[in-house]
Design a protein around this motif. Structure first.
Motif, mmCIF file in Angstrom:
data_model
loop_
_atom_site.group_PDB
_atom_site.id
_atom_site.type_symbol
_atom_site.label_atom_id
_atom_site.label_comp_id
_atom_site.label_asym_id
_atom_site.label_seq_id
_atom_site.Cartn_x
_atom_site.Cartn_y
_atom_site.Cartn_z
ATOM 1 N N ILE A 150 -9.047 7.887 7.828
ATOM 2 C CA ILE A 150 -9.113 7.631 6.291
ATOM 3 C C ILE A 150 -8.689 6.175 6.604
ATOM 4 O O ILE A 150 -7.922 5.383 6.622
ATOM 5 N N GLU A 151 -9.682 5.721 5.651
ATOM 6 C CA GLU A 151 -9.259 3.979 5.164
ATOM 7 C C GLU A 151 -9.402 3.862 3.876
ATOM 8 O O GLU A 151 -10.236 4.467 2.503
ATOM 9 N N VAL A 152 -8.508 3.101 3.033
ATOM 10 C CA VAL A 152 -7.487 3.328 2.009
ATOM 11 C C VAL A 152 -7.663 2.262 1.480
ATOM 12 O O VAL A 152 -7.190 0.926 2.192
ATOM 13 N N ASN A 153 -8.753 2.690 0.765
ATOM 14 C CA ASN A 153 -8.800 0.962 0.229
ATOM 15 C C ASN A 153 -8.146 0.467 -1.797
ATOM 16 O O ASN A 153 -8.812 1.394 -2.639
ATOM 17 N N SER A 154 -7.362 -0.549 -1.384
ATOM 18 C CA SER A 154 -7.087 -0.620 -2.943
ATOM 19 C C SER A 154 -8.190 -1.420 -3.634
ATOM 20 O O SER A 154 -7.614 -2.030 -5.134
ATOM 21 N N TRP A 155 -9.130 -1.879 -3.045
ATOM 22 C CA TRP A 155 -10.114 -2.291 -4.064
ATOM 23 C C TRP A 155 -10.302 -1.783 -5.473
ATOM 24 O O TRP A 155 -10.452 -1.594 -6.499
ATOM 25 N N GLN A 156 -10.198 -0.094 -4.460
ATOM 26 C CA GLN A 156 -10.573 1.388 -5.971
ATOM 27 C C GLN A 156 -9.956 1.404 -7.119
ATOM 28 O O GLN A 156 -8.563 1.069 -6.108
ATOM 29 N N SER A 157 -10.180 1.120 -7.693
ATOM 30 C CA SER A 157 -9.397 1.703 -8.618
ATOM 31 C C SER A 157 -8.686 3.000 -8.618
ATOM 32 O O SER A 157 -9.164 3.870 -8.214
ATOM 33 N N GLU A 158 -7.047 2.485 -8.891
ATOM 34 C CA GLU A 158 -6.091 4.017 -8.406
ATOM 35 C C GLU A 158 -6.343 5.206 -10.250
ATOM 36 O O GLU A 158 -6.796 5.907 -9.733
ATOM 37 N N ASP A 159 -7.307 4.796 -10.932
ATOM 38 C CA ASP A 159 -7.358 5.480 -12.527
ATOM 39 C C ASP A 159 -8.308 6.449 -12.035
ATOM 40 O O ASP A 159 -9.299 7.039 -13.038
ATOM 41 N N LEU A 160 -9.528 5.990 -10.741
ATOM 42 C CA LEU A 160 -10.348 7.146 -10.653
ATOM 43 C C LEU A 160 -9.827 8.083 -9.842
ATOM 44 O O LEU A 160 -10.330 8.966 -10.329
ATOM 45 N N GLU A 161 -8.352 8.717 -9.702
ATOM 46 C CA GLU A 161 -7.730 9.943 -9.372
ATOM 47 C C GLU A 161 -7.802 10.743 -11.137
ATOM 48 O O GLU A 161 -7.210 9.957 -12.257
ATOM 49 N N GLY A 162 -8.408 11.700 -11.189
ATOM 50 C CA GLY A 162 -8.636 12.301 -12.507
ATOM 51 C C GLY A 162 -10.055 12.618 -12.210
ATOM 52 O O GLY A 162 -10.385 13.176 -13.624
ATOM 53 N N MET A 163 -10.863 11.492 -11.683
ATOM 54 C CA MET A 163 -12.309 12.121 -12.543
ATOM 55 C C MET A 163 -12.991 12.294 -11.456
ATOM 56 O O MET A 163 -14.144 12.640 -12.001
ATOM 57 N N GLU A 178 -13.483 7.089 3.126
ATOM 58 C CA GLU A 178 -12.393 6.518 2.107
ATOM 59 C C GLU A 178 -11.774 7.400 0.799
ATOM 60 O O GLU A 178 -12.600 7.807 0.634
ATOM 61 N N ALA A 179 -11.017 6.249 1.160
ATOM 62 C CA ALA A 179 -9.539 7.057 0.071
ATOM 63 C C ALA A 179 -9.416 5.955 -1.296
ATOM 64 O O ALA A 179 -8.839 4.739 -0.736
ATOM 65 N N THR A 180 -8.888 6.434 -2.648
ATOM 66 C CA THR A 180 -8.323 5.364 -3.223
ATOM 67 C C THR A 180 -6.678 5.575 -2.917
ATOM 68 O O THR A 180 -6.045 4.412 -3.165
ATOM 69 N N MET A 197 0.920 -1.200 0.148
ATOM 70 C CA MET A 197 0.094 0.198 -0.068
ATOM 71 C C MET A 197 0.864 1.354 0.632
ATOM 72 O O MET A 197 0.357 2.112 -0.087
ATOM 73 N N SER A 198 2.381 1.259 -0.092
ATOM 74 C CA SER A 198 3.223 1.934 -0.434
ATOM 75 C C SER A 198 2.817 3.109 -1.312
ATOM 76 O O SER A 198 2.648 4.397 -0.776
ATOM 77 N N ASP A 199 2.213 2.770 -2.384
ATOM 78 C CA ASP A 199 2.142 3.552 -3.481
ATOM 79 C C ASP A 199 1.023 4.384 -3.612
ATOM 80 O O ASP A 199 0.254 5.378 -3.815
ATOM 81 N N ARG A 200 -0.081 3.733 -2.082
ATOM 82 C CA ARG A 200 -1.625 4.306 -2.165
ATOM 83 C C ARG A 200 -1.606 5.549 -0.804
ATOM 84 O O ARG A 200 -1.812 5.993 -0.751
ATOM 85 N N ILE A 201 -0.450 4.826 0.496
ATOM 86 C CA ILE A 201 -0.486 6.049 0.739
ATOM 87 C C ILE A 201 0.857 6.897 0.535
ATOM 88 O O ILE A 201 2.110 6.293 1.929
ATOM 89 N N ALA A 202 1.285 7.835 0.008
ATOM 90 C CA ALA A 202 2.053 7.692 -0.299
ATOM 91 C C ALA A 202 2.508 9.293 0.627
ATOM 92 O O ALA A 202 4.863 9.815 0.420
ATOM 93 N N ASN A 203 2.120 9.754 1.921
ATOM 94 C CA ASN A 203 2.199 10.838 3.053
ATOM 95 C C ASN A 203 2.897 10.122 3.734
ATOM 96 O O ASN A 203 2.896 9.074 4.303
ATOM 97 N N ALA A 204 4.609 10.297 4.565
ATOM 98 C CA ALA A 204 4.942 9.095 5.459
ATOM 99 C C ALA A 204 4.161 9.982 6.608
ATOM 100 O O ALA A 204 4.330 8.696 7.425
#
Length: 502
Positions: A166-179, A135-137, A1-8
């Motif tokens: 914050i719940e970061v859900n890896s089921w949700q497509s990362e490609d939603l970013e920008g929608m 919930e977040a992507t 999930m490191s790419d999903r939670i990019a803030n240290a």
């Protein structure tokens, strides 16, 4: 999930929901993400329910006041309601367990227009918002939240809450970013016009800015939304869809609508999906949607090149279409926009777009008043949702409904609506499988014949008898004739005998 939670800093706050539930206290006002079963938190509701059970077993009080965008799911609203973990709920729900608890008086429920709640929360109408669970992507490097499959009231909850989970859900497509298109309504009294002139205008950012100091927990999940399949299109739905398209054709013939550029809003359900299936084979092109939810039928219209843009605040997709959206989000974000519901449902924008609003109902009376919420005037079904936002402010407001329910025991057309959510002043067109009643510009008495004509034939004689009785004797010249002694006989029969027929 490191790419999903990019803030240290926020990555250091990762924990389980069972650990994070310590931040949700008895009596807290909790705002969560979620709208029509999309984008709601998957782990925290279960944890809250389990804590409630544990506290109750010890003899302690434990329940929260729950604020959402709209409905969520059985593993959110349902599990918390079952555990008696909710004392108050707003603004819209559809879970059967919660519905029963509301109607039993065990949960206080405030049925509120969806466009209103965000501002009410921020202005403190309910008191201090304690916790926001969203919930977040993805969480960006700067600590911003990329929403998942809905936006709802996330912006307002995140700004108003003392603590954020914050719940970061890896089921949700990362490609939603920008929608997503996140634009914030300025605080009073410095309001400015919302700069949306067309359904496809993008005016904001693709993420939600938050105060990262308020974040107390980040939870990793991998769980699907509540994606319920739509029922197969039946004969009644097809007839309703056909009558709706006949109405649109009539508007084209009258010069009030063109085949190019029809702007639509649609409520959720099988009949609206049937309407959109009918649009696939219609003459209408370059359709736009400015609405609350993206449904299967809109995805089909986009795929067929019939719909150029769909603006909403959430998805409401079947499992098959949810999988398709996840796989092809990068493609669909070119034509789909997800906004905060304070924007998607805003009266100003709805009026400006000139959309045709289409929603469902429980019942309508012979004068055109509509009940969307309460069976027999007293038993809450789901809530008004966003139907009031669009009905009052749409260019044309329409309601679609089968003429009967419960195998004919309930008529959708009644003498006098037992509860009124949309008055005769706002209701323009009512459509059933028997045709459409165009009520625009008609005095009350002139509406009656049209409304009775779209009722089920089994109920037409009783409706006509009621109107004849209401216009007899000294009541003959009243503006809106009613016989108050028998106005609710349909509903009395339903309660006492199980059928409106008596």
């Amino acid at each position: 999930m490191s790419d999903r939670i990019a803030n240290a800093a926020l990555r250091s706050k990762v924990m389980t929901a069972e650990e994070a539930v310590q931040f949700v206290n008895n009596g807290d006002k909790v705002g969560i993400s979620g709208f029509t079963g999309a984008g709601y938190p998957k782990a925290m509701p279960e944890a809250i329910a389990e804590r409630a059970k544990a506290e109750h077993a010890k003899g302690n009080d434990y329940a929260i006041e729950l604020f959402t965008g709209a409905s969520t799911a059985d593993n959110c609203d349902g599990v918390m309601a079952e555990a008696d973990a909710i004392s108050f709920r707003t603004p819209y729900q559809s879970d059967p367990v919660m519905r029963n608890k509301i109607n039993a008086g065990k949960i206080r429920y405030a049925d509120i227009h969806l466009s209103h709640l965000g501002q009410m929360v921020e202005e403190g109408f309910f008191g201090q918002m304690n916790v926001a669970i969203v919930e977040a992507t993805r969480i960006t490097e700067d600590g911003n939240i990329v929403p998942s499959s809905s936006v709802g009231n996330n912006v307002e909850f995140l700004r108003a809450a003392e603590r954020i989970i914050i719940e970061v859900n890896s089921w949700q497509s990362e490609d939603l970013e920008g929608m997503h298109d996140i634009w914030t309504v300025p605080a009073l009294p410095n309001r400015v016009a919302i700069p949306i002139n067309n359904a496809g205008d993008r005016i904001g950012k693709t993420y939600i800015e938050i105060d990262t100091d308020k974040v107390v927990a980040v939870i990793e999940t991998d769980a699907p939304d509540r994606n319920a399949p739509f029922k197969p299109v039946d004969e009644v739905s097809q007839k309703i869809a056909g009558n709706f398209l006949d109405f649109l054709e009539g508007e084209v013939a009258a010069g009030r609508l063109s085949y190019d550029g029809y702007v639509m809003q649609s409520g959720v359900g099988n009949v609206p999906n049937a309407v959109m299936a009918g649009l696939l084979d219609s003459k209408f092109e370059n359709i736009q949607a400015y609405t609350e939810v993206i449904q299967d039928g809109m995805v089909d219209l986009i795929d067929a090149g019939k719909m150029t843009v769909a603006s909403a605040t959430s998805f409401s997709l079947s499992p098959e279409y949810a999988e398709k959206m996840n796989a092809e989000a990068k493609k669909y974000r070119e034509s789909i926009i997800l906004r905060p519901q304070s924007i998607s449902n805003h009266p100003e924008v709805i009026r400006r777009t000139g959309l045709i609003a289409t929603n469902g109902l429980i019942e309508a009376d012979i004068y055109g008043n509509v009940n969307s919420t309460n069976v027999a005037g007293t038993r809450m079904m789901n809530g008004i949702g966003g139907s009031g936002d669009f009905t009052r402010n749409g260019y044309i407001s329409s309601f679609i409904t089968p003429s009967i329910a419960k195998d004919g025991a309930i008529s959708a057309i009644v003498p006098f609506a037992s509860h009124i959510d949309h008055t005769e002043h706002d209701v323009m067109v009512v459509i059933s499988e028997y045709g459409y009643a165009d009520l625009r510009g008609l005095a009350p008495r002139a509406r009656v014949e049209k409304m009775i004509s779209i009722a089920h034939p089994d109920y037409r004689p009783a409706l006509q008898e009621y109107y004849d009785r209401a216009t007899s004797g000294d009541k003959a010249f009243l503006q809106t004739p009613h016989d108050l002694a028998t106005a609710f006989d349909f509903h009395r029969n339903l309660v006492e005998k199980g059928s409106m027929k008596g």
